[in-house]
Scaffold this motif. Sequence first.
Motif, PDB file in Angstrom:
ATOM      1  N   ILE A  83       0.839  -1.203   0.000  1.00 38.07           N
ATOM      2  CA  ILE A  83       0.000   0.000   0.000  1.00 38.07           C
ATOM      3  C   ILE A  83       0.870   1.249   0.000  1.00 38.07           C
ATOM      4  O   ILE A  83       0.626   2.203  -0.759  1.00 38.07           O
ATOM      5  CB  ILE A  83      -0.976   0.003   1.202  1.00 38.07           C
ATOM      6  N   ASP A  84       1.891   1.269   0.841  1.00 33.93           N
ATOM      7  CA  ASP A  84       2.800   2.427   0.912  1.00 33.93           C
ATOM      8  C   ASP A  84       3.499   2.639  -0.423  1.00 33.93           C
ATOM      9  O   ASP A  84       3.620   3.775  -0.899  1.00 33.93           O
ATOM     10  CB  ASP A  84       3.822   2.244   2.036  1.00 33.93           C
ATOM     11  N   THR A  85       3.945   1.560  -1.052  1.00 28.06           N
ATOM     12  CA  THR A  85       4.604   1.653  -2.350  1.00 28.06           C
ATOM     13  C   THR A  85       3.636   2.221  -3.402  1.00 28.06           C
ATOM     14  O   THR A  85       3.999   3.088  -4.200  1.00 28.06           O
ATOM     15  CB  THR A  85       5.141   0.274  -2.786  1.00 28.06           C
ATOM     16  N   THR A  86       2.422   1.698  -3.379  1.00 28.06           N
ATOM     17  CA  THR A  86       1.419   2.181  -4.340  1.00 28.06           C
ATOM     18  C   THR A  86       1.119   3.645  -4.118  1.00 28.06           C
ATOM     19  O   THR A  86       0.993   4.411  -5.080  1.00 28.06           O
ATOM     20  CB  THR A  86       0.125   1.340  -4.221  1.00 28.06           C
ATOM     21  N   LYS A  87       0.986   4.074  -2.868  1.00 25.48           N
ATOM     22  CA  LYS A  87       0.715   5.489  -2.564  1.00 25.48           C
ATOM     23  C   LYS A  87       1.857   6.370  -3.073  1.00 25.48           C
ATOM     24  O   LYS A  87       1.605   7.451  -3.640  1.00 25.48           O
ATOM     25  CB  LYS A  87       0.549   5.694  -1.055  1.00 25.48           C
ATOM     26  N   LYS A  88       3.106   5.930  -2.897  1.00 24.20           N
ATOM     27  CA  LYS A  88       4.261   6.709  -3.354  1.00 24.20           C
ATOM     28  C   LYS A  88       4.239   6.856  -4.880  1.00 24.20           C
ATOM     29  O   LYS A  88       4.567   7.912  -5.410  1.00 24.20           O
ATOM     30  CB  LYS A  88       5.563   6.059  -2.910  1.00 24.20           C
ATOM     31  N   LYS A  89       3.877   5.796  -5.561  1.00 23.93           N
ATOM     32  CA  LYS A  89       3.844   5.830  -7.018  1.00 23.93           C
ATOM     33  C   LYS A  89       2.715   6.729  -7.523  1.00 23.93           C
ATOM     34  O   LYS A  89       2.813   7.326  -8.590  1.00 23.93           O
ATOM     35  CB  LYS A  89       3.697   4.438  -7.605  1.00 23.93           C
ATOM     36  N   LEU A  90       1.621   6.786  -6.785  1.00 25.13           N
ATOM     37  CA  LEU A  90       0.461   7.613  -7.199  1.00 25.13           C
ATOM     38  C   LEU A  90       0.704   9.094  -6.926  1.00 25.13           C
ATOM     39  O   LEU A  90       0.024   9.934  -7.519  1.00 25.13           O
ATOM     40  CB  LEU A  90      -0.800   7.136  -6.499  1.00 25.13           C
ATOM     41  N   ARG A  91       1.601   9.465  -6.152  1.00 21.98           N
ATOM     42  CA  ARG A  91       1.845  10.877  -5.844  1.00 21.98           C
ATOM     43  C   ARG A  91       2.585  11.559  -6.902  1.00 21.98           C
ATOM     44  O   ARG A  91       3.196  11.464  -7.754  1.00 21.98           O
ATOM     45  CB  ARG A  91       2.616  11.023  -4.540  1.00 21.98           C
TER      46      ARG A  91
END
Length: 91
Positions: A83-91
Motif C-alpha cells: 500500500i505504501d509503495t502504491t501510494k508513493k507511485k500515485l503521488r
Amino acid sequence: MKRILSILFVTGILFGSVSCSDKTKKEAEDNYQETKKEVNDAAKKAGDKLDKEADKAKDAWDDTKKDVKDGADKVKKEVKQAIDTTKKKLR
C-alpha cells in the motif's frame, strides 16, 4: 444306630460345605480386592497418559496459533508495504 450315623454324615457334609463356603468366600474376597487394585492402577495409568497427551495437544495447538499469528502479521506487513509503495507511485 443308622439314624445316628445318618445324622453324623449329614452334619459332616454341612460342616464341610460351610468350611468350603468360607474358604470360597475368602478367595472371592481376595480376588475382588486384587482385581479392584488392578483396575484402579490401570485407570490411573490411563488417566496419566490422557493428561500427558492432552498437554501435548495443547502445546501443538499453542504452536499452531503462534504460527498463524506470525503468518498473519507477516502478511499484514507485506500488504502495508504494498500500500505504501502504491501510494508513493500515485503521488
